[in-house]
Write a protein that holds these residues in place. Structure first.
Motif, PDB file in Angstrom:
ATOM      1  N   UNK A  86      33.170  46.230  44.851  1.00 12.96           N
ATOM      2  CA  UNK A  86      34.216  46.558  43.761  1.00 12.96           C
ATOM      3  C   UNK A  86      35.480  46.084  44.791  1.00 12.96           C
ATOM      4  N   UNK A  87      35.582  45.957  46.114  1.00 11.37           N
ATOM      5  CA  UNK A  87      36.746  45.498  46.658  1.00 11.37           C
ATOM      6  C   UNK A  87      36.647  43.999  46.474  1.00 11.37           C
ATOM      7  N   UNK A  92      38.974  39.042  44.198  1.00 10.56           N
ATOM      8  CA  UNK A  92      39.051  37.873  42.882  1.00 10.56           C
ATOM      9  C   UNK A  92      40.079  38.043  41.831  1.00 10.56           C
ATOM     10  N   UNK A  93      40.421  39.377  41.469  1.00  6.74           N
ATOM     11  CA  UNK A  93      41.407  39.717  40.539  1.00  6.74           C
ATOM     12  C   UNK A  93      42.706  39.351  40.969  1.00  6.74           C
ATOM     13  N   UNK A  94      43.064  39.279  42.260  1.00  8.40           N
ATOM     14  CA  UNK A  94      44.306  39.095  42.745  1.00  8.40           C
ATOM     15  C   UNK A  94      44.809  37.323  42.924  1.00  8.40           C
ATOM     16  N   UNK A 115      50.413  40.373  47.774  1.00  3.66           N
ATOM     17  CA  UNK A 115      49.930  39.889  49.186  1.00  3.66           C
ATOM     18  C   UNK A 115      49.547  41.201  49.898  1.00  3.66           C
ATOM     19  N   UNK A 116      50.322  42.277  49.904  1.00  9.06           N
ATOM     20  CA  UNK A 116      49.830  43.139  50.689  1.00  9.06           C
ATOM     21  C   UNK A 116      48.652  43.931  50.081  1.00  9.06           C
ATOM     22  N   UNK A 117      48.430  43.818  49.107  1.00  6.70           N
ATOM     23  CA  UNK A 117      47.145  44.548  48.473  1.00  6.70           C
ATOM     24  C   UNK A 117      45.877  43.540  49.107  1.00  6.70           C
ATOM     25  N   UNK A 118      46.007  42.108  48.995  1.00  6.37           N
ATOM     26  CA  UNK A 118      45.076  41.389  49.435  1.00  6.37           C
ATOM     27  C   UNK A 118      44.923  41.605  50.844  1.00  6.37           C
ATOM     28  N   UNK A 119      45.839  41.801  51.491  1.00  6.36           N
ATOM     29  CA  UNK A 119      45.688  42.099  53.241  1.00  6.36           C
ATOM     30  C   UNK A 119      45.242  43.493  53.501  1.00  6.36           C
TER      31      UNK A 119
END
Length: 675
Positions: A86-87, A92-94, A115-119
């Protein structure tokens, strides 16, 4: 027979039946062959599917306890694996919002939030992917060991899971690196758009120059700080500091280039030649420190707020690119100039500027990142202090040495007198007195000695008084006593006029000044009495009472006295026409006294006795001048001759090698060159 025929018939019927059966079998065989030929491809497909079918049904044949154990373990491993998947889907959604080029410039906070969500997702994957893969690997190993699945399938699955457990696994397909590059580009763009050179504004005199405002708006600085935090958190701090130093360093360099700093590369042994550049150097260094580097330091602190060490390193790089070391190198060039009194003033200018900027230097360049600037500054200050004190301590000795030199041939004021008078007045003036006291105090403190302003005043007054004692020695060097009186009149009047109303004159005192005025009056009176005062008696009226002894006798006496007067006048005028009274007021006053001593007497004599001679055929031999001619000639005396150098008083400074180098080369420069 019948029985045989019956048997034969049965045999024939059996043969026919057998033949028919055989034929039917052959037909069926042929049909089966044709059917098999038609179904061959299907059979091959079924044959190919048999291993998989065998593998799928193998668990049915597995022991009940193996199947019972595998189920819960698979459930426990699949749960974390599903969360990881799921992560991955969220990562990929970012991609679209992070890879949009304009996203960072249009909405930086939103971009940083994504970017914080990606990190955060990467951290989750880094923390959990290995564990989930390990659990799955354990299950795959269990399934393989228990032969619950096809061995080839189990082997391939094990290899894939081994790659996921690797620390170098690409968790986001390079998405973070791409997003960071976009942030770096935005960082550079913000710097480029808000990095404009700053022009130096001269103060108008009504108000002091103010410190320049921050060169980058606070909002932009805040954005730069946000970008810097994210890039630094991802190991790109060095890239940011290099980009920042490039942009801001180029901006500061452009600001300073506009000032025209080519003079910083000047070298000269003549401190006087460096004087205009020293003045520019002080103003430009103050501008660089107060208006450029001060603002850059504040900006560095703002942008690198949570990374003070990086801020110090970055600022040190900007200061180096701004050429602060070039400013210090020029100061070193001033200390390397030939020693002379003008160099002392220039050294005091350099020290005064550095001392004024000392708190700023300590604040701006006090960190470890600026060790070279600190070292060069300390070295320059020491050279300035040593050089200034060395010259100052030589001044008194050099004035004493001038005593043995001949005075000016024209009787004028030696350049040394006018130079030293103005020079000492400058040393005690507002511009240099405090600085010189501080310089000598620092130098004495290195020797564990004390110094104060009172000691400075005494030292300078001693120089002036030593120069005063030179007057008598110089006056005695003249063979013509009258010229020595003119010289003394010049010298004493110069001291009185040009020291009265000055700081130096105030310290010497009114009594001292009045004494020089009285000396001037005394030597003026002696000069007139012993030179031009001797001409009036030559026009005596004694024995010229008309017709007392006859007209012819009176005419001869008038001719004789006019001849003597003309000869003495011409001789004295010729001799004194090369003499000089340096001060214009004193020259006019002296000429007026000479005129008053001669012209009225001559006019009266000619009015009374001139007619006795004027009617004679040889009158032109005796009546050479009219009263107006004498007045005009006498008023032209003692004027300084343009272009004539005055050599007396070559001020020199001895070097440590005992080699004497002329500091003023005959003091051809007038005192007005002091600035």
């Amino acid at each position: 027979m019948g029985a045989e025929l019956e048997d034969e018939g049965r045999r024939m019927a059996a043969l026919l039946a057998a033949r028919q059966a055989l034929r039917a079998g052959v037909d069926r065989s042929r049909a089966l062959t044709h059917a098999l030929a038609r179904e061959g491809a299907r059979l091959e497909e079924i044959q190919a599917r048999l291993p998989a079918m065998e593998a799928s049904v193998r668990p049915i044949r597995a022991p009940r306890e193996a199947l019972a154990t595998a189920g819960p373990n698979i459930d426990r491993a699949v749960g974390p694996a599903a969360a990881v998947l799921k992560v991955f889907d969220a990562v990929h959604g970012l991609e679209p919002p992070l890879l949009a080029r304009a996203a960072a410039s249009e909405d930086l906070p939103g971009y940083l939030a994504v970017l914080a969500r990606l990190e955060e997702a990467r951290r989750f994957l880094a923390d959990n992917l290995g564990l989930a893969a390990q659990w799955l690997s354990d299950i795959v190993e269990y399934v393989g060991n228990k032969k619950l699945a096809d061995p080839g399938f189990v082997s391939g699955l094990a290899d894939a899971l081994a790659q996921l457990k690797s620390p170098s696994a690409n968790l986001d397909g390079g998405l973070l690196d791409a997003a960071l590059e976009i942030l770096e580009a935005e960082f550079r763009r913000l710097l480029a758009e808000h990095s404009a050179p700053l022009a130096m504004k001269e103060p108008d005199g009504s108000a002091p120059a103010s410190i320049a405002p921050p060169l980058i708006p606070a909002a932009v600085a805040h954005k730069l700080g946000l970008i810097l935090d994210r890039l630094a958190a991802n190991g790109r701090l060095d890239t940011c500091t290099a980009a920042y130093a490039d942009a801001r360093g180029d901006t500061v360099c452009a600001s300073l280039r506009a000032l025209g700093l080519d003079y910083l590369r000047e070298t000269s042994e003549d401190a006087q030649a460096l004087s205009p550049s020293v003045e520019l150097w002080g103003r430009h260094l103050e501008f660089a420190v107060h208006h450029l580097l001060e603002a850059e330091r504040k900006l560095c602190v703002s942008v690198f707020e949570r990374r003070p060490e990086a801020a110090s390193l970055c600022f040190a790089e900007i200061a180096a690119r701004a050429g602060i070391l070039d400013f210090l190198k020029f100061g070193r060039a001033v200390t390397d100039a030939r020693k002379d009194p003008i160099k002392l003033l220039r050294l005091l200018d350099v020290f005064g500027c550095l001392n004024k900027l000392r708190p700023d230097f300590n604040r701006l360049f006090g960190g470890k990142a600026c060790l070279e600037i600190q070292s060069r500054t300390r070295e320059l200050v020491k050279r300035v202090v040593d050089g200034a004190v060395e010259i100052f301590e030589e001044l008194l000795v050099q004035v004493e040495l001038q005593r043995n030199l001949p005075p000016p041939a024209d009787g004028g004021v030696p350049r040394l007198v006018s130079f030293v008078a103005k020079y000492c007045n400058q040393l005690l003036g507002e511009q240099y007195r405090t600085v010189l006291t501080q310089v000598i105090t620092i130098h004495r403190s290195w020797r564990k000695e004390t110094f104060n302003d009172k000691m400075l005043v005494e030292a300078v007054l001693n120089i002036v008084k030593t120069l005063e004692t030179n007057f008598d020695t110089w006056s005695k060097a003249y063979e013509d006593v009258t010229l020595s009186h003119l010289f003394m009149m010049n010298a004493h009047w110069h001291f009185f006029k040009y020291l009265k109303g000055t700081k130096l004159g105030e310290l010497l005192g009114d009594a001292w000044l009045r004494e020089h005025e009285q000396y001037k009056d005394y030597y003026s009176a002696v000069f007139l009495r012993e030179s031009w005062g001797t001409l009036a008696p030559l026009l005596s009226r004694e024995g010229l009472i008309l017709f007392s002894k006859g007209r012819a006798t009176a005419r001869d006496l008038v001719k004789q006295r006019l001849k003597s007067f003309n000869a003495s006048f011409d001789e004295m005028f010729q001799k004194q026409s090369t003499w000089v009274i340096s001060d214009r007021d004193l020259q006019q006053k002296t000429c007026h006294l000479v005129v008053q001593a001669i012209v009225p007497v001559y006019r009266s004599f000619m009015q009374n006795y001139g007619p006795l001679v004027e009617q004679d055929v040889s009158a032109s031999k005796y009546v050479k001048y009219s009263a107006e001619d004498l007045d005009k000639k006498l008023n032209s005396l003692f004027l300084p001759k343009p272009g004539r150098p005055r050599r007396t008083g070559s001020f020199q400074i001895s070097h440590s090698s005992d080699k004497i180098t002329s500091a003023m080369t005959g003091l051809y420069r007038s005192a007005s060159t002091l600035k």
